[in-house]
Design an enzyme around this catalytic site. Structure first.
Site, mmCIF file in Angstrom:
data_model
loop_
_atom_site.group_PDB
_atom_site.id
_atom_site.type_symbol
_atom_site.label_atom_id
_atom_site.label_comp_id
_atom_site.label_asym_id
_atom_site.label_seq_id
_atom_site.Cartn_x
_atom_site.Cartn_y
_atom_site.Cartn_z
ATOM 1 N N ASN A 49 8.642 6.283 5.618
ATOM 2 C CA ASN A 49 9.069 4.993 5.066
ATOM 3 C C ASN A 49 10.578 4.898 4.917
ATOM 4 O OD1 ASN A 49 6.405 4.201 4.910
ATOM 5 N ND2 ASN A 49 6.216 4.505 2.705
ATOM 6 N N SER B 190 3.588 5.060 -1.736
ATOM 7 C CA SER B 190 2.938 6.168 -1.053
ATOM 8 C C SER B 190 3.066 7.430 -1.885
ATOM 9 C CB SER B 190 3.545 6.423 0.335
ATOM 10 O OG SER B 190 2.862 7.497 0.960
ATOM 11 N N ARG C 34 4.232 10.200 4.775
ATOM 12 C CA ARG C 34 4.475 8.755 4.776
ATOM 13 C C ARG C 34 5.720 8.401 3.979
ATOM 14 N NH1 ARG C 34 -1.214 8.573 4.631
ATOM 15 N NH2 ARG C 34 -1.246 8.306 2.362
ATOM 16 N N ILE D 3 9.593 -2.260 -1.067
ATOM 17 C CA ILE D 3 9.143 -1.272 -2.051
ATOM 18 C C ILE D 3 7.722 -0.835 -1.721
ATOM 19 C CG2 ILE D 3 8.962 -0.779 -4.518
ATOM 20 C CD1 ILE D 3 10.680 -3.287 -4.974
ATOM 21 N N TYR E 298 2.247 -1.279 -15.490
ATOM 22 C CA TYR E 298 1.641 -0.262 -14.645
ATOM 23 C C TYR E 298 1.079 0.891 -15.476
ATOM 24 C CZ TYR E 298 4.348 -2.436 -10.827
ATOM 25 O OH TYR E 298 4.908 -3.309 -9.918
ATOM 26 N N LEU F 253 3.739 -3.745 3.006
ATOM 27 C CA LEU F 253 2.855 -3.376 4.104
ATOM 28 C C LEU F 253 1.483 -4.018 3.953
ATOM 29 C CD1 LEU F 253 3.804 0.408 4.381
ATOM 30 C CD2 LEU F 253 4.669 -1.508 5.741
#
Length: 287
Positions: free
Chosen positions: A253, A244, A249, A241, A63, A202
């Protein structure tokens, strides 16, 4: 007899917000995904997520944000022992010695002395070294440098190779959402006591958030469609996982434990499965 990780996850989905992956290793069922945030965006999101109640942060070498995640943790002022931190390493480090180097590099980037969960990010089966990598992870766990180990994007065939080497996998992080439920994959996890962590829980712009199977319960319980889907995940026995950077949010969550979907509501979301495979094929893709 102690419950398997998968059984523990399924049980705590009904009664709490955490599951036990291994003796004394407790993972929050909702974590903060950090891809593709980098730099200040990632640091700020992690800092605010912790302030908003997150205690599980997920990152990865690939990442490119482990340093920023570490900065966000430091800004938050949270005690390290109160946070569950997951990261993942790339194929360059596959092998017993390589995994130790990968741990050292990740720990330095994040600024931590230990990791709660360290994952093989992709199996890279053509390279043929993920069994060695798993053996290296077990050594790190035995030495207390990591509290638990696991894998990501491993198909049942890859998991069987680990089992053939006498290695019991605690957790596999895979893509799961209402349209990509990977029923065979998840059945294998359940049969072998492997906890499932769902990334992209999501979806990625999937239309299921506007489907009546989701919007109906959302209206009925006074929740958002995203909250209903996250409740479906944890009530199905999965760790989820979502990513956001928005304060509202982030708080939403986490707020999925005060209601429960009925059996028909769960079945209606289950019925959204298209049978489509994950976005990336782990026999072909990896890093």
């Amino acid at each position: 007899m102690r419950e398997t990780a998968a059984e523990a996850t399924a049980t705590t989905a009904e009664t709490g917000t955490t599951a036990e992956l291994a003796p004394g290793v407790v993972i929050p069922l909702i974590g903060l995904g950090t891809w593709p945030m980098t730099g200040e965006d990632a640091a700020s999101a992690v800092d605010r997520a912790i302030a908003n109640g997150y205690r599980h942060i997920d990152t990865a070498e690939n990442y490119g944000n482990e340093e920023a995640v570490g900065e966000g943790i430091r800004r938050s002022g949270i005690d390290r022992g109160d946070l569950f931190l997951t990261t993942k390493f790339n194929r360059h480090w596959h092998g017993k010695a390589g995994v130790r180097e990968a741990f050292g590099a990740a720990a330095r980037r994040i600024g931590t002395e230990y990791l709660d969960l360290f994952l093989i990010h992709w199996p890279n089966p053509a390279q043929g070294r993920f069994v060695e990598a798993a053996e290296g992870l077990i050594r790190l766990a035995e030495e207390g440098l990591i509290r638990c180990w696991g894998v990501s994007n491993f198909k049942p065939a890859h998991l069987r190779e680990l089992q053939a080497a006498g290695l019991d996998v605690p957790l596999n992080q895979v893509q799961v959402d209402p349209e990509h439920q990977q029923s065979d994959q998840l059945a294998f996890h359940a049969e072998h006591g492997i906890a499932t962590a769902a990334y992209s829980p999501l979806g990625r712009g999937g239309g299921f958030l506007s489907d009546p199977a989701v919007t109906g319960p959302a209206e009925g319980y006074g929740k958002t469609p995203a909250q209903v889907v996250l409740r479906w995940h944890v009530q199905s026995g999965r760790i989820a996982i979502p990513r956001s950077a928005d304060d509202g949010r982030q708080r939403e969550n986490l707020d999925v434990f005060g209601f429960a979907l009925t059996t028909p509501e769960m079945a209606a979301i289950d019925a959204l499965d298209t049978g489509a495979p994950p976005r990336l094929d782990s026999d072909e893709f990896g890093h």
